[in-house]
Design an enzyme around this catalytic site. Structure first.
Site, PDB file in Angstrom:
ATOM      1  N   ASP A 291       0.870  -1.170   0.000  1.00  0.00           N
ATOM      2  CA  ASP A 291       0.000   0.000   0.000  1.00  0.00           C
ATOM      3  C   ASP A 291       0.911   1.225   0.000  1.00  0.00           C
ATOM      4  O   ASP A 291       2.107   1.137   0.302  1.00  0.00           O
ATOM      5  CB  ASP A 291      -0.927  -0.026   1.231  1.00  0.00           C
ATOM      6  CG  ASP A 291      -2.127   0.880   1.033  1.00  0.00           C
ATOM      7  OD1 ASP A 291      -3.128   0.692   1.733  1.00  0.00           O
ATOM      8  OD2 ASP A 291      -2.071   1.774   0.156  1.00  0.00           O
TER       9      ASP A 291
HETATM   10  C1  GLC Z   1      -4.290   4.311  -0.193  1.00  0.00           C
HETATM   11  C2  GLC Z   1      -5.166   3.142   0.201  1.00  0.00           C
HETATM   12  C3  GLC Z   1      -5.245   2.055  -0.827  1.00  0.00           C
HETATM   13  C4  GLC Z   1      -5.135   2.657  -2.213  1.00  0.00           C
HETATM   14  C5  GLC Z   1      -3.760   3.266  -2.367  1.00  0.00           C
HETATM   15  C6  GLC Z   1      -3.608   4.007  -3.702  1.00  0.00           C
HETATM   16  O1  GLC Z   1      -3.537   4.763   0.888  1.00  0.00           O
HETATM   17  O2  GLC Z   1      -4.900   2.530   1.462  1.00  0.00           O
HETATM   18  O3  GLC Z   1      -6.498   1.387  -0.623  1.00  0.00           O
HETATM   19  O4  GLC Z   1      -5.318   1.640  -3.201  1.00  0.00           O
HETATM   20  O5  GLC Z   1      -3.441   4.171  -1.317  1.00  0.00           O
HETATM   21  O6  GLC Z   1      -4.456   5.101  -3.738  1.00  0.00           O
END
Ligand code: GLC
Length: 735
Positions: A291
């Site tokens: 993430d």
């Molecule tokens: C965010 C979220 C994740 C998302 C990623 C890209 O922090 O936790 O669900 O896909 O970043 O936006």
């Protein structure tokens, strides 16, 4: 003449030799695995490390992730998060990668397409209330087509985190509190995005899926975000892992590692889960992306002294690609040079990334065809899918004295902060959803009741604050009406990421407005637009009917009005428990038995210990009568499969859709079991006065068995209960 012949022969030889020099990885006739290995063998370490990095292209539209725009994007970058809704910019970057890098490896473009790209449909928590996985698969297929046509071939979806705490804003993004529900919708979403062959994602209407956030993010302490999660191995296996196992079995191309610390080992540094379970035990052959920031956050979580150690821990745990941490591009090569990471480990990670790129067909068709928005978005069949999913996700929670439907009502007042909102109906993570495309509640009511009833409107108050200046107008409007449709709920950004709330009650100003409106004595229909289960304990006594609208996306107004008018018979049932108060959290249907299930022992002394609305609750405009459960046998040898059937009769005057939930219970087991566990569900249309048979084909190990903390599934002899509605039947498994 002879010279010309010789010259032609020589030229032909050169050309054929040249033709033979096309490397295998560029030959579409070769298998994916052959092309992967050929390319891998040609890459330098630097080129390999670049493939394991994801940066952003354009302005990041996730406000929770602070990062400067990346200007000097290297041509050989592995992936980019892409924020435009067309392929133009992305094709320019792709051309740089294909034509100005040594090996011409295409970039993989990803984005958060969670519940629609441009044609935004209900949030996932609402989708689950439809109990219609086929419809959700169709919606995801629509989203995939719009997404790929817009230059993106990878979505960071489905989010399948079992969640039981409404204080956690991200409860909106998953499919509720039940492991089986999340598992079924995980598989449906993966098939919607990817089609049915996970080894071939090259169809221009398919995109790679990403199961997230692996794993246990929904157990975030007290509903706060990015925090510690206390999860035993037993609970990992019986609650949080099943949706991921289902998603992997459905062929999900990628998985996203989570932020949360899992009982002392953060998910993005958890080798047991990322490698031993996901890759070795389940055979996941795609890749794991972190993430955003989850790798460098290992420092804040106290398991890495610096970003280099964070990179080492994440990479050796099994995180293949670094989403915007700048840890792998800054440290991986050095870690290899120091012998802390082997070339073979790097190769395996790159192999997984390349495999997904080849499966997507990116090497052979790296560019997005040019189309205009009208060709990509808002197609009539897509609007119909979105509206149908809204209609089936709406849950009728209360309908006293047949407050609904509003047949023959001459004057209807539509009041509340959500009555004319468009923006807040989109919900969190609405990708390229445009408020201009939203049909508001007001507009839906005008289309449905225009010319039949007189519609009166007043906003009454804002979402929060203490400004009551709109109350007088709202009360006056209510007094002119025969019935009030009171539209309350949440702002879009009150749920989703980084949106935890200490209470699941609506703001006092909204409850005060409801009290003023109820005091007029007019019947009130409460319509809720929200991204979490709410504490309705003060609102429920004030109103005759409650309609859970969730956050419907762009086409909510019309189906909602159709339900209020009775044109549509509601069929939604809750995928999450509605507590009576925040203080009851966590409260969920599949809880373990108390040690003292008698005499009210252990229950709250100040409030009831039952929820306001249970998991699976949902009313219809008709009535259904369940027959007794019939089994294909009463005793079964260990492992012998059998069926359970129930006949459901529509005893009302209206046709309707009915979902039958099949639960099991094992009263005595080596491992304590929940009081009931959902193991199957089925939804059917039943015409008024007719009956339908619902059948559950039971595989005892799968459906009656349980799982140990080792992840091993087991089935013990003894008595079990099969339950449907208020019916239950005992069966015995013998040796
Ligand atoms: C965010 C979220 C994740 C998302 C990623 C890209 O922090 O936790 O669900 O896909 O970043 O936006």
């Amino acid at each position: 003449m002879k010279k010309i012949t010789v010259l032609c022969l020589a030229l032909a030889t050169v050309l054929s030799t040249q033709a033979k020099k096309v490397p295998a990885y560029k030959d579409p006739e070769k298998s994916v695995e052959e092309r992967v290995e050929d390319l891998l063998g040609l890459m330098t370490l630097e080129e390999k490390v670049l493939q394991l990095n994801q940066l952003t292209l354009g302005r990041n539209d996730n406000a929770n992730n602070m990062a400067d725009p990346v200007n000097d994007i290297p041509a050989g970058i592995g992936s980019l998060i892409y924020f435009d809704d067309n392929g133009e910019l992305r094709n320019r970057v792709q051309r740089k990668a294909m034509e100005h890098s040594r090996l011409g490896i295409p970039v993989l473009f990803g984005y958060d397409v969670i519940h629609g790209f441009s044609t935004v449909y209900p949030i996932s928590l609402g989708q689950a209330c439809s109990w219609n996985p086929e419809l959700v698969r169709q919606a995801c297929a629509m989203a995939a087509r719009e997404t790929r046509a817009s230059g993106i071939e990878w979505t960071f979806s489905p989010m399948i985190d079992v969640a039981r705490d409404g204080r956690w804003g991200r409860i909106a993004e998953g499919y509720g509190e039940d492991p089986y529900t999340n598992a079924v919708f995980a598989a449906a979403s993966v098939r919607g995005y990817q089609g049915d062959d996970p080894t071939d994602l090259s169809d221009p209407s398919h995109i790679a899926a990403c199961l997230k956030h692996y794993v246990g993010y929904g157990a975030s302490e007290a509903g706060r975000d990015y925090v510690y999660t206390e999860i035993s191995d037993q609970t990992l296996w019986d609650t949080y892992l099943p949706p991921y196992q289902a998603g992997i079995e459905a062929g999900a191309a990628t998985v996203m590692s989570c932020f949360n610390d899992i009982s002392g080992t953060p998910g993005s540094a958890n080798r047991h889960l990322l490698t031993e379970v996901l890759k070795e035990r389940w055979g996941h052959d795609g890749f794991v992306v972190s993430d955003w920031g989850a790798i460098q956050q290992l420092r804040a979580q106290g398991v890495a002294a610096d970003t280099k150690e964070a990179a080492l821990k994440a990479f050796t745990a099994g995180v293949d690609m670094d989403m915007m941490n700048r840890c792998y591009d800054n440290h991986l090569a050095a870690l290899v040079a120091e012998g802390k990471v082997s070339q073979a480990q790097v190769d395996e990670a790159v192999r997984r990334v390349l495999r997904v790129k080849f499966r997507l067909g990116l090497f052979d068709r790296p560019y997005t065809p040019t189309t205009n928005k009208a060709e990509r978005f808002g197609l009539p069949e897509d609007i119909a899918t979105a509206e149908r999913l809204v209609a089936e996700s709406i849950v009728l929670l209360k309908n006293e004295a047949n407050t609904l439907p509003l047949t023959g009502t001459s004057r209807i007042a539509v009041i509340g902060p959500l009555s004319d909102s468009r923006w807040h109906l989109l919900g969190s993570w609405c990708a390229k959803g445009n408020a201009d495309d939203v049909v508001s509640i007001k507009e839906g009511m005008e289309r449905e009741f225009g010319g039949k009833s007189e519609l009166l409107f007043a906003r009454g108050c804002d979402f929060d604050g203490d400004d009551r200046s709109g109350f007088a107008e709202a009360v006056a409007t209510a007094e002119k009406s025969d019935v009030v449709v009171l539209c309350l709920g949440e702002k879009r950004d009150w749920s989703g990421e980084n949106a935890s709330r200490s209470t699941i009650a609506l703001p006092a100003i909204q409850e005060a407005l409801a009290a003023e409106i109820a005091a007029t004595g007019r019947p009130v229909v409460l319509v809720l637009t929200n991204g979490r289960p709410l504490d309705l304990s003060r609102l429920e006594p004030l109103v005759g009917a409650i309609v859970e609208f969730w956050q419907p996306g762009i086409r909510g107004g019309a189906p909602l009005a159709g339900i209020l008018s009775g044109r549509i018979n509601p069929s939604g049932k809750l995928s999450v428990t509605f507590p009576r108060s925040t203080g009851q959290i966590p409260i969920y249907y599949n809880h373990r038995q108390t040690a003292r299930p008698y005499g009210g022992q252990g229950l709250y002394k100040d409030v009831p210990s039952t929820p306001l609305y249970e998991f699976g609750h949902g009313l219809s405009y008709t009535t259904f009568e369940y027959g007794d459960i019939v089994l294909s046998a009463a005793e079964f040898a260990h492992g012998e499969k059998f069926t359970a059937e129930v006949t459901v009769k529509n005893t009302g005057a209206r046709d309707g859709l009915e979902t039958v939930h099949w639960f099991v219970h094992d009263p005595v087991c080596t491992v304590s079991r929940p009081v009931k566990e959902l193991k199957y569900f089925d939804k059917q249309f039943i015409p008024a006065g007719e009956s339908r048979s619902f059948r559950f084909d039971i595989d005892p190990l799968r459906d009656l068995g349980f799982v140990k903390r080792s992840g091993e599934r087991f089935l013990e002899t003894g008595d079990y209960f099969i339950m449907v509605a208020d019916k239950r039947i005992k069966i015995t498994i013998t040796d």
